[in-house]
Write a protein that holds these residues in place. Structure first.
Motif, PDB file in Angstrom:
ATOM      1  N   MET A   1      66.999 -28.428 -32.597  1.00 31.89           N
ATOM      2  CA  MET A   1      67.794 -27.304 -33.105  1.00 31.89           C
ATOM      3  C   MET A   1      67.886 -27.328 -34.633  1.00 31.89           C
ATOM      4  O   MET A   1      67.809 -26.282 -35.278  1.00 31.89           O
ATOM      5  N   ARG A   2      68.033 -28.516 -35.207  1.00 30.58           N
ATOM      6  CA  ARG A   2      68.039 -28.597 -36.678  1.00 30.58           C
ATOM      7  C   ARG A   2      66.681 -28.190 -37.239  1.00 30.58           C
ATOM      8  O   ARG A   2      66.599 -27.536 -38.285  1.00 30.58           O
ATOM      9  N   SER A   3      65.623 -28.543 -36.540  1.00 33.23           N
ATOM     10  CA  SER A   3      64.279 -28.129 -36.956  1.00 33.23           C
ATOM     11  C   SER A   3      64.144 -26.606 -36.893  1.00 33.23           C
ATOM     12  O   SER A   3      63.506 -25.993 -37.758  1.00 33.23           O
ATOM     13  N   HIS A   4      64.743 -26.005 -35.866  1.00 34.90           N
ATOM     14  CA  HIS A   4      64.718 -24.542 -35.761  1.00 34.90           C
ATOM     15  C   HIS A   4      65.448 -23.919 -36.943  1.00 34.90           C
ATOM     16  O   HIS A   4      64.965 -22.944 -37.541  1.00 34.90           O
ATOM     17  N   GLN A   5      66.612 -24.481 -37.305  1.00 32.86           N
ATOM     18  CA  GLN A   5      67.357 -23.970 -38.461  1.00 32.86           C
ATOM     19  C   GLN A   5      66.518 -24.080 -39.734  1.00 32.86           C
ATOM     20  O   GLN A   5      66.484 -23.161 -40.555  1.00 32.86           O
ATOM     21  N   GLN A   6      65.855 -25.207 -39.901  1.00 33.21           N
ATOM     22  CA  GLN A   6      65.014 -25.416 -41.078  1.00 33.21           C
ATOM     23  C   GLN A   6      63.868 -24.412 -41.099  1.00 33.21           C
ATOM     24  O   GLN A   6      63.526 -23.869 -42.151  1.00 33.21           O
TER      25      GLN A   6
END
Length: 171
Positions: free
Chosen positions: A56-61
């Motif tokens: 999910m953090r990768s998606h935000q990035q």
């Protein structure tokens, strides 16, 4: 152009707020004590939870990088980021597929899929499918071109993320 810049700034602020909330800062913990969290708890083993949160953090990035590319008028770069990191062909989409198979990320996506409620997986698939639709629209943007259709599609990607985060939380 000023309206587009304002739109990009608003999207960036929303993503920053989501990242702030995801990290569980004191302010957010205090607010959660004041308001009962009615989201559905999804119980997953520790390593799987870490992988899901990392995804999910990768998606935000990826969304942040897409916004930066669009801010430069580079629709092709935005499309590439969306398709390879968020779209239906991205490695992370495997966890949302009910019949996930082993692949680039090993067996973890298959195990993650088995722990997610069907509705949560469906929301994830909506996000990944919408990212692919966005990528197709963004690829049409040429330098100085109209970003509005691509931004409208990107908004739907973020809405899909928000719908899942509003309904579910990891335990």
């Amino acid at each position: 152009m000023r309206k587009i810049s304002l739109g990009l700034a608003i999207c960036g602020a929303a993503l920053a707020g989501a990242a702030f909330a995801e990290e569980g800062h004191d302010h957010m913990q205090m607010m959660s004590k004041m308001h009962k969290d009615t989201r559905i708890e999804v119980d997953v083993p520790g390593p799987m939870k870490a992988m899901m949160l990392s995804n999910m953090r990768s998606h935000q990035q990826a969304v942040a990088e897409i916004l930066a590319a669009l801010g430069k008028g580079d629709g092709e770069a935005a499309a590439k980021i969306a398709e390879t990191r968020l779209g239906m062909a991205s490695p992370g989409s495997a966890a949302c597929k009910p019949n996930a198979t082993s692949g680039e990320l090993g067996d973890m996506p298959k195990m993650m899929a088995s722990h997610m409620p069907d509705e949560m997986r469906a929301l994830g698939m909506t996000m990944h499918a919408q990212a692919t639709t966005f990528a197709q629209e963004a690829a049409k943007v040429k330098q100085g071109g109209d970003l509005r259709p691509a931004l409208a599609e990107l908004g739907k990607v973020v809405q899909a993320c928000n719908a899942c985060h509003a309904a579910y939380r990891l335990d």
